[in-house]
Design a protein around this motif. Structure first.
Motif, PDB file in Angstrom:
ATOM      1  N   GLY A   1      25.854  84.033  67.739  1.00  0.00           N
ATOM      2  CA  GLY A   1      26.092  85.111  67.239  1.00  0.00           C
ATOM      3  C   GLY A   1      26.841  85.259  65.870  1.00  0.00           C
ATOM      4  O   GLY A   1      26.821  86.379  64.935  1.00  0.00           O
ATOM      5  N   MET A   2      27.714  84.105  65.608  1.00  0.00           N
ATOM      6  CA  MET A   2      28.427  84.182  64.668  1.00  0.00           C
ATOM      7  C   MET A   2      27.723  83.392  63.350  1.00  0.00           C
ATOM      8  O   MET A   2      27.925  82.494  63.053  1.00  0.00           O
ATOM      9  N   VAL A   3      26.751  84.117  62.814  1.00  0.00           N
ATOM     10  CA  VAL A   3      25.720  83.628  61.962  1.00  0.00           C
ATOM     11  C   VAL A   3      25.398  84.635  60.868  1.00  0.00           C
ATOM     12  O   VAL A   3      25.444  85.796  61.277  1.00  0.00           O
ATOM     13  N   ALA A   4      25.497  84.134  59.518  1.00  0.00           N
ATOM     14  CA  ALA A   4      25.410  85.160  58.538  1.00  0.00           C
ATOM     15  C   ALA A   4      23.713  84.847  57.958  1.00  0.00           C
ATOM     16  O   ALA A   4      23.454  83.581  57.749  1.00  0.00           O
TER      17      ALA A   4
ATOM     18  N   LYS B   1      32.075  92.566  51.766  1.00  0.00           N
ATOM     19  CA  LYS B   1      31.768  92.471  53.125  1.00  0.00           C
ATOM     20  C   LYS B   1      31.253  91.054  53.441  1.00  0.00           C
ATOM     21  O   LYS B   1      31.489  90.549  54.537  1.00  0.00           O
ATOM     22  N   LEU B   2      30.302  90.536  52.409  1.00  0.00           N
ATOM     23  CA  LEU B   2      30.102  89.057  52.801  1.00  0.00           C
ATOM     24  C   LEU B   2      31.355  88.189  52.692  1.00  0.00           C
ATOM     25  O   LEU B   2      31.529  87.120  53.876  1.00  0.00           O
TER      26      LEU B   2
ATOM     27  N   LEU C   1      32.627  85.777  55.889  1.00  0.00           N
ATOM     28  CA  LEU C   1      32.813  84.359  55.826  1.00  0.00           C
ATOM     29  C   LEU C   1      34.078  83.907  56.403  1.00  0.00           C
ATOM     30  O   LEU C   1      34.221  82.950  57.176  1.00  0.00           O
ATOM     31  N   VAL C   2      35.001  84.844  56.227  1.00  0.00           N
ATOM     32  CA  VAL C   2      36.462  84.355  56.826  1.00  0.00           C
ATOM     33  C   VAL C   2      36.497  84.436  58.477  1.00  0.00           C
ATOM     34  O   VAL C   2      36.807  83.659  58.899  1.00  0.00           O
ATOM     35  N   ASP C   3      35.602  85.690  58.816  1.00  0.00           N
ATOM     36  CA  ASP C   3      35.303  85.612  60.304  1.00  0.00           C
ATOM     37  C   ASP C   3      34.711  84.435  60.935  1.00  0.00           C
ATOM     38  O   ASP C   3      34.956  83.995  61.929  1.00  0.00           O
ATOM     39  N   MET C   4      33.930  83.769  60.244  1.00  0.00           N
ATOM     40  CA  MET C   4      33.267  82.617  60.499  1.00  0.00           C
ATOM     41  C   MET C   4      33.932  81.249  60.477  1.00  0.00           C
ATOM     42  O   MET C   4      33.585  80.073  60.709  1.00  0.00           O
ATOM     43  N   GLY C   5      34.994  81.474  59.805  1.00  0.00           N
ATOM     44  CA  GLY C   5      36.032  80.067  59.516  1.00  0.00           C
ATOM     45  C   GLY C   5      36.066  79.486  58.421  1.00  0.00           C
ATOM     46  O   GLY C   5      36.882  78.572  58.245  1.00  0.00           O
ATOM     47  N   TYR C   6      35.405  80.233  57.653  1.00  0.00           N
ATOM     48  CA  TYR C   6      35.572  79.767  55.883  1.00  0.00           C
ATOM     49  C   TYR C   6      36.584  79.981  55.428  1.00  0.00           C
ATOM     50  O   TYR C   6      37.220  81.305  55.402  1.00  0.00           O
ATOM     51  N   LYS C   7      37.251  79.448  54.378  1.00  0.00           N
ATOM     52  CA  LYS C   7      38.420  79.510  53.710  1.00  0.00           C
ATOM     53  C   LYS C   7      38.047  79.661  52.128  1.00  0.00           C
ATOM     54  O   LYS C   7      37.361  78.842  51.716  1.00  0.00           O
ATOM     55  N   ARG C   8      38.848  80.765  51.434  1.00  0.00           N
ATOM     56  CA  ARG C   8      38.631  80.732  49.952  1.00  0.00           C
ATOM     57  C   ARG C   8      39.276  79.797  49.398  1.00  0.00           C
ATOM     58  O   ARG C   8      40.666  79.645  49.737  1.00  0.00           O
ATOM     59  N   ASN C   9      38.822  79.126  48.397  1.00  0.00           N
ATOM     60  CA  ASN C   9      39.485  78.049  47.588  1.00  0.00           C
ATOM     61  C   ASN C   9      38.794  77.871  46.345  1.00  0.00           C
ATOM     62  O   ASN C   9      37.733  77.167  46.073  1.00  0.00           O
TER      63      ASN C   9
ATOM     64  N   ASP D   1      30.444  87.892  39.917  1.00  0.00           N
ATOM     65  CA  ASP D   1      29.528  88.348  40.874  1.00  0.00           C
ATOM     66  C   ASP D   1      28.740  87.309  41.690  1.00  0.00           C
ATOM     67  O   ASP D   1      27.727  87.318  42.150  1.00  0.00           O
ATOM     68  N   VAL D   2      29.422  86.242  41.362  1.00  0.00           N
ATOM     69  CA  VAL D   2      28.755  84.773  42.127  1.00  0.00           C
ATOM     70  C   VAL D   2      29.853  84.295  43.238  1.00  0.00           C
ATOM     71  O   VAL D   2      30.975  84.079  42.959  1.00  0.00           O
ATOM     72  N   VAL D   3      29.245  84.038  44.350  1.00  0.00           N
ATOM     73  CA  VAL D   3      29.840  83.590  45.437  1.00  0.00           C
ATOM     74  C   VAL D   3      29.282  82.088  45.823  1.00  0.00           C
ATOM     75  O   VAL D   3      28.158  81.943  46.061  1.00  0.00           O
TER      76      VAL D   3
END
Length: 389
Positions: free
Chosen positions: A155-158, A170-171, A175-183, A197-199
Protein backbone atom coordinates in the motif's frame (compact mmCIF):
# COMPACT_ATOMS: atom_id res chain seq x y z
CA UNK A 1 2.20 -15.42 -16.45
CA UNK A 2 5.90 -15.04 -17.31
CA UNK A 3 7.79 -18.20 -18.18
CA UNK A 4 10.99 -19.40 -16.52
CA UNK A 5 13.65 -19.86 -19.20
CA UNK A 6 16.86 -21.80 -18.50
CA UNK A 7 20.03 -20.64 -20.19
CA UNK A 8 22.44 -23.58 -20.36
CA UNK A 9 24.37 -25.44 -23.02
CA UNK A 10 23.69 -28.68 -21.15
CA UNK A 11 20.53 -30.77 -20.99
CA UNK A 12 19.51 -33.07 -18.12
CA UNK A 13 21.16 -36.52 -18.10
CA UNK A 14 19.09 -39.70 -17.87
CA UNK A 15 19.09 -39.77 -14.02
CA UNK A 16 18.40 -36.05 -13.80
CA UNK A 17 15.59 -36.26 -16.35
CA UNK A 18 13.97 -39.08 -14.38
CA UNK A 19 14.29 -37.13 -11.10
CA UNK A 20 12.79 -34.00 -12.70
CA UNK A 21 9.85 -35.98 -14.09
CA UNK A 22 9.11 -37.74 -10.78
CA UNK A 23 9.39 -34.59 -8.64
CA UNK A 24 7.17 -32.56 -10.96
CA UNK A 25 4.62 -35.37 -11.11
CA UNK A 26 4.62 -35.72 -7.31
CA UNK A 27 4.10 -31.99 -6.75
CA UNK A 28 1.34 -31.76 -9.35
CA UNK A 29 -0.44 -34.73 -7.73
CA UNK A 30 -0.61 -32.78 -4.44
CA UNK A 31 2.29 -34.19 -2.42
CA UNK A 32 3.72 -31.40 -0.28
CA UNK A 33 7.16 -32.79 0.56
CA UNK A 34 9.75 -34.32 -1.74
CA UNK A 35 13.41 -35.20 -1.16
CA UNK A 36 16.15 -35.19 -3.78
CA UNK A 37 19.22 -37.22 -2.83
CA UNK A 38 22.56 -37.01 -4.61
CA UNK A 39 26.27 -36.87 -3.97
CA UNK A 40 28.20 -33.60 -4.29
CA UNK A 41 28.63 -32.71 -7.96
CA UNK A 42 25.72 -34.81 -9.21
CA UNK A 43 23.86 -31.76 -10.56
CA UNK A 44 21.13 -31.34 -7.94
CA UNK A 45 21.06 -27.56 -8.51
CA UNK A 46 20.61 -27.98 -12.27
CA UNK A 47 17.93 -30.59 -11.60
CA UNK A 48 15.95 -28.20 -9.37
CA UNK A 49 16.35 -25.39 -11.89
CA UNK A 50 14.60 -27.64 -14.41
CA UNK A 51 11.90 -28.45 -11.85
CA UNK A 52 11.27 -24.71 -11.41
CA UNK A 53 11.01 -24.31 -15.18
CA UNK A 54 8.58 -27.22 -15.53
CA UNK A 55 6.35 -26.07 -12.66
CA UNK A 56 6.68 -22.37 -13.60
CA UNK A 57 6.15 -21.25 -10.00
CA UNK A 58 7.76 -18.43 -7.98
CA UNK A 59 10.37 -20.17 -5.84
CA UNK A 60 11.99 -19.60 -2.45
CA UNK A 61 15.31 -21.43 -2.02
CA UNK A 62 16.54 -21.61 1.57
CA UNK A 63 19.88 -22.70 2.96
CA UNK A 64 21.59 -22.57 6.32
CA UNK A 65 24.46 -20.12 5.77
CA UNK A 66 25.44 -17.06 3.73
CA UNK A 67 28.24 -18.75 1.80
CA UNK A 68 25.95 -21.42 0.37
CA UNK A 69 23.29 -18.81 -0.32
CA UNK A 70 25.79 -16.72 -2.32
CA UNK A 71 26.86 -19.79 -4.30
CA UNK A 72 23.27 -20.75 -5.10
CA UNK A 73 22.40 -17.15 -6.04
CA UNK A 74 25.27 -17.07 -8.52
CA UNK A 75 24.25 -20.42 -10.04
CA UNK A 76 20.54 -19.61 -10.39
CA UNK A 77 21.36 -16.15 -11.73
CA UNK A 78 23.26 -17.96 -14.48
CA UNK A 79 20.43 -20.43 -15.13
CA UNK A 80 17.68 -17.77 -15.29
CA UNK A 81 19.21 -14.57 -16.76
CA UNK A 82 15.87 -13.43 -18.21
CA UNK A 83 13.93 -13.91 -14.96
CA UNK A 84 14.10 -12.18 -11.59
CA UNK A 85 16.60 -13.99 -9.36
CA UNK A 86 16.85 -12.28 -5.96
CA UNK A 87 19.02 -12.59 -2.86
CA UNK A 88 17.67 -12.32 0.68
CA UNK A 89 20.06 -12.78 3.60
CA UNK A 90 20.80 -10.87 6.79
CA UNK A 91 22.05 -7.36 5.93
CA UNK A 92 24.44 -7.26 8.88
CA UNK A 93 28.19 -7.57 8.42
CA UNK A 94 28.39 -7.63 12.21
CA UNK A 95 25.56 -8.16 14.68
CA UNK A 96 25.56 -8.16 18.48
CA UNK A 97 21.99 -8.70 19.72
CA UNK A 98 20.58 -6.77 22.63
CA UNK A 99 20.90 -8.77 25.85
CA UNK A 100 20.93 -8.49 29.65
CA UNK A 101 22.85 -10.69 32.11
CA UNK A 102 21.13 -10.30 35.52
CA UNK A 103 23.76 -11.99 37.70
CA UNK A 104 26.37 -9.39 36.73
CA UNK A 105 23.89 -6.58 36.01
CA UNK A 106 25.38 -6.26 32.54
CA UNK A 107 23.33 -4.77 29.72
CA UNK A 108 24.66 -5.35 26.22
CA UNK A 109 23.26 -2.86 23.77
CA UNK A 110 22.46 -3.94 20.23
CA UNK A 111 25.43 -3.23 18.00
CA UNK A 112 25.55 -3.87 14.29
CA UNK A 113 27.10 -2.91 11.01
CA UNK A 114 24.66 -2.83 8.10
CA UNK A 115 25.86 -3.78 4.64
CA UNK A 116 24.05 -1.35 2.33
CA UNK A 117 24.37 -3.60 -0.70
CA UNK A 118 22.73 -6.52 1.13
CA UNK A 119 19.99 -4.18 2.34
CA UNK A 120 19.38 -3.11 -1.27
CA UNK A 121 19.16 -6.74 -2.38
CA UNK A 122 16.63 -7.52 0.37
CA UNK A 123 14.44 -4.61 -0.72
CA UNK A 124 14.84 -5.68 -4.33
CA UNK A 125 13.59 -9.16 -3.40
CA UNK A 126 10.38 -7.96 -1.74
CA UNK A 127 9.75 -5.37 -4.49
CA UNK A 128 10.15 -8.05 -7.19
CA UNK A 129 7.74 -10.40 -5.41
CA UNK A 130 5.06 -7.70 -5.48
CA UNK A 131 5.76 -6.76 -9.10
CA UNK A 132 6.57 -10.00 -10.97
CA UNK A 133 5.55 -13.66 -10.98
CA UNK A 134 8.82 -15.13 -12.33
CA UNK A 135 10.87 -14.72 -9.14
CA UNK A 136 13.47 -17.07 -7.70
CA UNK A 137 14.57 -15.86 -4.27
CA UNK A 138 17.66 -17.41 -2.68
CA UNK A 139 17.57 -16.88 1.08
CA UNK A 140 19.28 -17.81 4.31
CA UNK A 141 17.47 -18.33 7.63
CA UNK A 142 16.56 -14.61 7.37
CA UNK A 143 13.47 -15.72 5.45
CA UNK A 144 12.14 -17.11 8.74
CA UNK A 145 12.50 -13.82 10.62
CA UNK A 146 9.75 -11.24 11.04
CA UNK A 147 9.10 -8.62 8.35
CA UNK A 148 6.50 -5.91 7.96
CA UNK A 149 2.99 -6.56 6.71
CA UNK A 150 3.24 -7.15 2.93
CA UNK A 151 -0.20 -5.61 2.40
CA UNK A 152 0.90 -2.43 4.19
CA UNK A 153 4.17 -2.42 2.24
CA UNK A 154 2.28 -2.86 -1.01
CA UNK A 155 0.00 0.00 0.00
CA UNK A 156 2.99 2.32 0.50
CA UNK A 157 3.63 2.49 -3.23
CA UNK A 158 3.83 5.41 -5.63
CA UNK A 159 2.46 4.71 -9.11
CA UNK A 160 3.87 7.35 -11.45
CA UNK A 161 2.97 7.82 -15.11
CA UNK A 162 3.68 10.42 -17.77
CA UNK A 163 0.71 12.78 -18.14
CA UNK A 164 -0.47 12.17 -14.58
CA UNK A 165 -1.88 15.20 -12.77
CA UNK A 166 0.05 15.53 -9.52
CA UNK A 167 1.74 18.51 -7.93
CA UNK A 168 5.43 18.33 -7.20
CA UNK A 169 4.75 19.14 -3.56
CA UNK A 170 2.34 16.22 -3.22
CA UNK A 171 4.91 13.83 -4.72
CA UNK A 172 7.58 15.07 -2.30
CA UNK A 173 5.26 14.55 0.66
CA UNK A 174 4.52 11.04 -0.57
CA UNK A 175 8.24 10.28 -0.87
CA UNK A 176 8.83 11.37 2.73
CA UNK A 177 5.96 9.14 3.92
CA UNK A 178 7.64 6.22 2.10
CA UNK A 179 10.90 6.77 3.99
CA UNK A 180 12.84 8.69 1.34
CA UNK A 181 15.00 11.61 2.48
CA UNK A 182 15.73 14.83 0.65
CA UNK A 183 19.44 15.24 -0.03
CA UNK A 184 20.48 17.79 -2.64
CA UNK A 185 24.20 17.45 -1.90
CA UNK A 186 25.02 13.73 -1.58
CA UNK A 187 22.63 11.65 -3.69
CA UNK A 188 22.46 8.07 -2.40
CA UNK A 189 20.00 5.15 -2.25
CA UNK A 190 16.80 6.09 -0.47
CA UNK A 191 17.27 9.80 -1.28
CA UNK A 192 15.58 12.30 -3.55
CA UNK A 193 16.67 15.74 -4.74
CA UNK A 194 14.89 18.66 -6.34
CA UNK A 195 16.14 21.07 -8.99
CA UNK A 196 13.42 23.38 -10.26
CA UNK A 197 10.78 21.29 -12.03
CA UNK A 198 12.92 18.14 -11.86
CA UNK A 199 12.78 15.53 -9.08
CA UNK A 200 15.45 12.81 -8.96
CA UNK A 201 14.60 9.67 -6.96
CA UNK A 202 17.14 6.97 -6.06
CA UNK A 203 15.04 3.84 -5.29
CA UNK A 204 16.38 2.06 -2.21
CA UNK A 205 16.52 -1.24 -4.12
CA UNK A 206 18.32 0.02 -7.27
CA UNK A 207 22.03 -0.41 -7.89
CA UNK A 208 23.50 2.34 -10.08
CA UNK A 209 20.43 3.80 -11.76
CA UNK A 210 17.98 6.41 -10.51
CA UNK A 211 14.71 7.89 -11.74
CA UNK A 212 14.25 11.44 -13.04
CA UNK A 213 10.75 12.92 -13.04
CA UNK A 214 10.25 16.17 -15.01
CA UNK A 215 7.21 18.33 -14.29
CA UNK A 216 5.36 20.85 -16.41
CA UNK A 217 3.19 22.68 -13.91
CA UNK A 218 1.20 20.06 -11.98
CA UNK A 219 1.70 17.34 -14.57
CA UNK A 220 4.44 14.74 -15.06
CA UNK A 221 5.93 15.68 -18.43
CA UNK A 222 8.65 13.00 -18.75
CA UNK A 223 10.34 10.17 -16.83
CA UNK A 224 13.54 8.31 -17.50
CA UNK A 225 16.31 6.31 -15.83
CA UNK A 226 19.76 7.85 -15.60
CA UNK A 227 23.19 6.74 -14.45
CA UNK A 228 23.91 8.19 -11.02
CA UNK A 229 27.67 8.45 -11.69
CA UNK A 230 27.79 10.33 -14.99
CA UNK A 231 24.17 11.60 -15.10
CA UNK A 232 23.73 9.94 -18.52
CA UNK A 233 20.17 9.45 -19.72
CA UNK A 234 19.49 5.72 -20.14
CA UNK A 235 15.89 4.79 -20.88
CA UNK A 236 12.66 6.72 -21.25
CA UNK A 237 9.67 5.23 -19.43
CA UNK A 238 5.98 6.05 -19.31
CA UNK A 239 5.11 4.29 -16.05
CA UNK A 240 7.00 3.47 -12.85
CA UNK A 241 6.15 1.76 -9.57
CA UNK A 242 8.17 3.00 -6.59
CA UNK A 243 8.33 0.99 -3.35
CA UNK A 244 9.16 2.20 0.16
CA UNK A 245 12.65 2.19 1.71
CA UNK A 246 11.84 -0.46 4.32
CA UNK A 247 9.47 -3.40 4.82
CA UNK A 248 8.57 -1.87 8.21
CA UNK A 249 7.30 1.42 6.74
CA UNK A 250 3.61 1.90 7.50
CA UNK A 251 1.04 4.53 6.60
CA UNK A 252 0.29 7.51 8.84
CA UNK A 253 -3.05 6.06 10.03
CA UNK A 254 -1.52 2.69 10.95
CA UNK A 255 1.37 4.46 12.71
CA UNK A 256 -1.02 6.49 14.88
CA UNK A 257 -2.91 3.34 15.87
CA UNK A 258 0.37 1.54 16.61
CA UNK A 259 1.64 4.39 18.81
CA UNK A 260 -1.60 4.43 20.77
CA UNK A 261 -1.38 0.67 21.32
CA UNK A 262 2.26 1.00 22.46
CA UNK A 263 1.26 3.72 24.95
CA UNK A 264 -1.53 1.51 26.31
CA UNK A 265 0.82 -1.46 26.66
CA UNK A 266 3.38 0.77 28.38
CA UNK A 267 0.80 2.01 30.91
CA UNK A 268 -0.29 -1.54 31.72
CA UNK A 269 3.29 -2.75 32.10
CA UNK A 270 4.28 0.22 34.30
CA UNK A 271 1.29 -0.45 36.54
CA UNK A 272 2.41 -4.08 36.84
CA UNK A 273 5.99 -3.11 37.74
CA UNK A 274 4.84 -0.52 40.30
CA UNK A 275 2.53 -3.03 41.98
CA UNK A 276 5.52 -5.37 42.31
CA UNK A 277 7.69 -2.49 43.63
CA UNK A 278 10.03 -2.87 40.66
CA UNK A 279 10.75 0.84 40.43
CA UNK A 280 14.05 0.56 38.58
CA UNK A 281 12.50 -1.59 35.87
CA UNK A 282 9.53 0.78 35.59
CA UNK A 283 11.74 3.86 35.17
CA UNK A 284 13.97 2.06 32.68
CA UNK A 285 11.04 0.97 30.52
CA UNK A 286 9.25 4.33 30.69
CA UNK A 287 12.34 6.24 29.60
CA UNK A 288 13.10 3.93 26.68
CA UNK A 289 9.60 3.54 25.26
CA UNK A 290 8.73 7.24 25.54
CA UNK A 291 11.91 8.11 23.64
CA UNK A 292 11.01 5.59 20.92
CA UNK A 293 7.52 7.07 20.66
CA UNK A 294 8.96 10.57 20.24
CA UNK A 295 11.20 9.32 17.44
CA UNK A 296 8.28 7.59 15.72
CA UNK A 297 6.15 10.71 15.96
CA UNK A 298 8.83 12.93 14.43
CA UNK A 299 10.52 10.62 11.89
CA UNK A 300 8.24 7.58 11.53
CA UNK A 301 11.12 5.34 12.65
CA UNK A 302 13.17 4.57 15.76
CA UNK A 303 16.12 2.41 16.69
CA UNK A 304 14.88 -1.14 17.28
CA UNK A 305 11.50 -0.46 15.67
CA UNK A 306 11.24 -4.17 14.88
CA UNK A 307 10.48 -4.73 18.59
CA UNK A 308 7.12 -3.01 18.03
CA UNK A 309 6.37 -5.12 14.94
CA UNK A 310 3.11 -6.62 16.21
CA UNK A 311 1.68 -3.12 16.78
CA UNK A 312 2.89 -1.84 13.42
CA UNK A 313 1.46 -4.83 11.56
CA UNK A 314 -1.79 -4.96 13.57
CA UNK A 315 -1.26 -8.53 14.71
CA UNK A 316 -2.32 -9.96 18.06
CA UNK A 317 0.05 -11.37 20.67
CA UNK A 318 1.19 -14.87 19.75
CA UNK A 319 0.14 -14.67 16.11
CA UNK A 320 2.51 -15.97 13.46
CA UNK A 321 4.66 -12.98 12.43
CA UNK A 322 4.87 -11.88 8.83
CA UNK A 323 7.91 -13.26 7.03
CA UNK A 324 9.27 -13.73 3.52
CA UNK A 325 6.67 -16.46 2.97
CA UNK A 326 3.87 -13.88 3.21
CA UNK A 327 5.39 -11.87 0.37
CA UNK A 328 5.07 -15.00 -1.78
CA UNK A 329 1.54 -15.72 -0.54
CA UNK A 330 0.14 -12.21 -1.10
CA UNK A 331 -0.37 -12.97 -4.79
CA UNK A 332 -2.66 -15.88 -3.89
CA UNK A 333 -0.80 -18.19 -6.29
CA UNK A 334 1.11 -21.39 -5.59
CA UNK A 335 4.83 -21.15 -4.95
CA UNK A 336 7.67 -23.60 -4.40
CA UNK A 337 10.05 -23.83 -1.43
CA UNK A 338 13.37 -25.65 -1.80
CA UNK A 339 15.48 -26.30 1.33
CA UNK A 340 19.11 -26.95 0.43
CA UNK A 341 21.03 -29.39 2.63
CA UNK A 342 17.88 -30.01 4.66
CA UNK A 343 19.68 -32.32 7.12
CA UNK A 344 21.49 -29.19 8.39
CA UNK A 345 18.98 -26.45 7.59
CA UNK A 346 15.84 -27.91 9.19
CA UNK A 347 17.40 -28.52 12.66
CA UNK A 348 18.71 -24.94 12.52
CA UNK A 349 15.23 -23.62 11.71
CA UNK A 350 13.85 -25.62 14.64
CA UNK A 351 16.32 -24.14 17.15
CA UNK A 352 15.98 -20.50 16.14
CA UNK A 353 12.77 -19.72 18.04
CA UNK A 354 13.91 -21.05 21.45
CA UNK A 355 17.22 -19.16 21.38
CA UNK A 356 15.56 -15.89 20.43
CA UNK A 357 12.81 -16.33 23.03
CA UNK A 358 15.11 -17.01 26.00
CA UNK A 359 17.12 -13.84 25.35
CA UNK A 360 14.09 -11.59 24.97
CA UNK A 361 12.27 -12.96 28.03
CA UNK A 362 15.11 -11.61 30.19
CA UNK A 363 14.91 -8.20 28.48
CA UNK A 364 11.16 -8.05 29.10
CA UNK A 365 11.44 -9.21 32.74
CA UNK A 366 13.97 -6.50 33.62
CA UNK A 367 12.23 -3.61 31.87
CA UNK A 368 14.33 -3.23 28.75
CA UNK A 369 11.50 -4.13 26.40
CA UNK A 370 7.71 -4.37 26.35
CA UNK A 371 6.20 -7.88 26.32
CA UNK A 372 5.18 -7.32 22.68
CA UNK A 373 8.90 -7.54 21.76
CA UNK A 374 8.51 -11.32 22.18
CA UNK A 375 6.40 -11.30 19.02
CA UNK A 376 9.33 -9.99 16.98
CA UNK A 377 10.66 -13.48 16.42
CA UNK A 378 11.53 -16.12 13.85
CA UNK A 379 8.94 -18.65 12.81
CA UNK A 380 8.44 -21.69 15.01
CA UNK A 381 9.24 -24.91 13.19
CA UNK A 382 5.57 -25.93 13.09
CA UNK A 383 4.69 -22.53 11.54
CA UNK A 384 7.46 -22.94 8.95
CA UNK A 385 6.52 -26.48 7.99
CA UNK A 386 2.79 -25.65 7.69
CA UNK A 387 3.20 -22.79 5.24
CA UNK A 388 1.06 -22.95 2.09
CA UNK A 389 3.94 -23.67 -0.32
Amino acid sequence: MSKFEISSKFSPSSDQARAIKEIVKSIKSGNKYQTLLGVTGSGKTFTMANVIRELNMPTLIMTHNKSLAAQLYSEFKGFFPKNHVEYFISYYDYYQPEAYIPRSDLYIEKDSSVNEELERLRLSATASLLSFDDVVCVASVSANYGLGNPSEYKGMVAYLSVGEKISQRKLLEQLVDMGYKRNDNYFDRGDFRVNGDVVDIYPAYYNDEALRVEFFGDEIDAMYHFDVLDNKRLKDISKFTLYATSQFIVGADRLKIAMKEIEEELDARLKEFNEQSKLVEAQRLKQRVEFDLEMMASTGMCKGIENYACHLTGQKAGETPYSMFDYFEISGKDYLVIVDESHVSLPQFRGMYAGDRSRKEVLVEYGFRLPSALDNRPLKFDEFISKKA
